[in-house]
Design an enzyme around this catalytic site. Structure first.
Site, mmCIF file in Angstrom:
data_model
loop_
_atom_site.group_PDB
_atom_site.id
_atom_site.type_symbol
_atom_site.label_atom_id
_atom_site.label_comp_id
_atom_site.label_asym_id
_atom_site.label_seq_id
_atom_site.Cartn_x
_atom_site.Cartn_y
_atom_site.Cartn_z
ATOM 1 C CG HIS A 184 -13.018 -8.938 14.915
ATOM 2 N ND1 HIS A 184 -12.119 -8.605 13.796
ATOM 3 C CD2 HIS A 184 -13.603 -10.281 14.722
ATOM 4 C CE1 HIS A 184 -12.248 -9.341 12.859
ATOM 5 N NE2 HIS A 184 -12.962 -10.543 13.330
ATOM 6 C CD GLU A 194 -12.795 -13.041 11.256
ATOM 7 O OE1 GLU A 194 -13.940 -12.523 11.579
ATOM 8 O OE2 GLU A 194 -11.809 -12.289 10.464
ATOM 9 C CE LYS A 233 -10.907 -5.683 18.056
ATOM 10 N NZ LYS A 233 -9.873 -4.846 17.049
ATOM 11 C CE1 TYR A 285 -7.773 -8.578 13.861
ATOM 12 C CE2 TYR A 285 -6.820 -9.485 15.991
ATOM 13 C CZ TYR A 285 -7.617 -8.570 15.310
ATOM 14 O OH TYR A 285 -8.801 -7.932 16.022
ATOM 15 C CG ASN A 310 -10.787 -1.228 17.101
ATOM 16 O OD1 ASN A 310 -10.692 -2.305 17.980
ATOM 17 N ND2 ASN A 310 -10.615 -1.221 15.794
HETATM 18 P P1 IDP Z 1 -11.296 -3.634 11.325
HETATM 19 O O1 IDP Z 1 -11.206 -4.232 12.800
HETATM 20 O O2 IDP Z 1 -12.278 -2.523 11.247
HETATM 21 O O3 IDP Z 1 -11.763 -4.554 10.288
HETATM 22 P P2 IDP Z 1 -8.506 -3.889 10.476
HETATM 23 O O4 IDP Z 1 -7.906 -2.903 9.431
HETATM 24 O O5 IDP Z 1 -9.032 -5.207 9.758
HETATM 25 O O6 IDP Z 1 -9.874 -3.171 11.200
HETATM 26 O O7 IDP Z 1 -7.640 -4.151 11.601
HETATM 27 C C1 IDP Z 1 -7.534 -5.074 12.566
HETATM 28 C C2 IDP Z 1 -7.357 -4.332 13.918
HETATM 29 O O8 IDP Z 1 -5.924 -4.052 13.846
HETATM 30 C C3 IDP Z 1 -8.308 -3.084 14.026
HETATM 31 O O9 IDP Z 1 -9.663 -3.280 14.700
HETATM 32 C C4 IDP Z 1 -7.241 -2.455 15.212
HETATM 33 O O10 IDP Z 1 -7.372 -2.906 16.426
HETATM 34 C C5 IDP Z 1 -5.897 -2.783 14.624
HETATM 35 N N1 IDP Z 1 -5.441 -1.682 13.747
HETATM 36 C C6 IDP Z 1 -5.780 -1.577 12.423
HETATM 37 N N2 IDP Z 1 -4.902 -0.602 11.879
HETATM 38 C C7 IDP Z 1 -4.196 -0.123 12.814
HETATM 39 C C8 IDP Z 1 -3.074 0.822 12.600
HETATM 40 O O11 IDP Z 1 -2.675 1.343 11.839
HETATM 41 N N3 IDP Z 1 -2.353 0.693 13.950
HETATM 42 C C9 IDP Z 1 -2.592 0.123 14.905
HETATM 43 N N4 IDP Z 1 -3.542 -0.704 15.139
HETATM 44 C C10 IDP Z 1 -4.143 -0.980 13.888
HETATM 45 MG MG MG Z 2 -10.708 -6.477 9.492
#
Ligand code: IDP
Ligand code: MG
Length: 156
Positions: free
Chosen positions: A117, A128, A11, A51, A114
């Site tokens: 992905h 994807e 990212k 997304y 974070n």
């Molecule tokens: P993942 O990347 O661990 O699969 P997902 O729940 O699919 O997590 O969420 C996709 C991305 O959206 C996350 O990696 C993060 O960057 C962002 N994200 C997820 N939950 C939140 C939130 O509650 N607040 C802000 N950003 C979030």
């Molecule tokens: Mg996810």
């Protein structure tokens, strides 16, 4: 067991923090094979496609702003059970809750920013990979290490 491909993104924060090399090293050292790789800037349209499951969520506008904010590296990694292997290497979504030893747990402190992905299922991986790569951009090749990464009866 199955040989799988999974879609990985480094990212914008990984690129900005110059951590791509270190994260890529972990993926290679684990034994996964790189079969596709490119640097791109994600557009809002592609973000919404990627997304799709999150577009209606309250956090989506900030997620789109973040993921489109700078270049990312998209790659396809291949290996036995590659989808779950990469998910486990990533750690939990929130870096603050991710175990030490995971990518997010070693390099991150954020729920949104974070670093990485990784596809969450073989079905997501197929979808994807199709968003980021043309079929001819995924390469199939052998390496001398293939036989040393896992045994042939593990790829059934
Ligand atoms: P993942 O990347 O661990 O699969 P997902 O729940 O699919 O997590 O969420 C996709 C991305 O959206 C996350 O990696 C993060 O960057 C962002 N994200 C997820 N939950 C939140 C939130 O509650 N607040 C802000 N950003 C979030
Ligand atoms: Mg996810």
């Amino acid at each position: 067991m199955a040989l799988q491909q999974t879609l990985i993104l480094f990212k914008p924060d990984a690129v900005q923090r110059r951590l791509c090399g270190r994260i890529l090293t972990r993926i290679e050292e684990r034994g996964l094979k790189l079969v596709g790789m490119k640097m791109i800037q994600i557009t809002p349209e592609r973000s919404k496609q990627h997304y799709a499951e999150h577009v209606e969520k309250p956090f989506y506008p900030l997620l789109e702003e973040f993921i489109t904010s700078g270049p990312v590296i998209a790659l396809v990694a291949e290996g036995p059970e590659a989808v779950q292997v990469v998910r486990d290497m990533m750690g939990k979504t929130n870096g603050r809750e991710s175990a030490p030893g995971t990518i997010r747990g070693d390099f991150g402190l954020s729920r949104q920013v974070n670093l990485i992905h990784g596809s969450d299922s073989p079905e997501s991986a197929k979808r994807e990979i199709g968003i980021y790569f043309q079929p001819e951009e995924i390469l199939s090749y052998k390496t001398a290490l293939d036989d040393w990464v896992c045994a042939s009866d593990e790829l059934g």
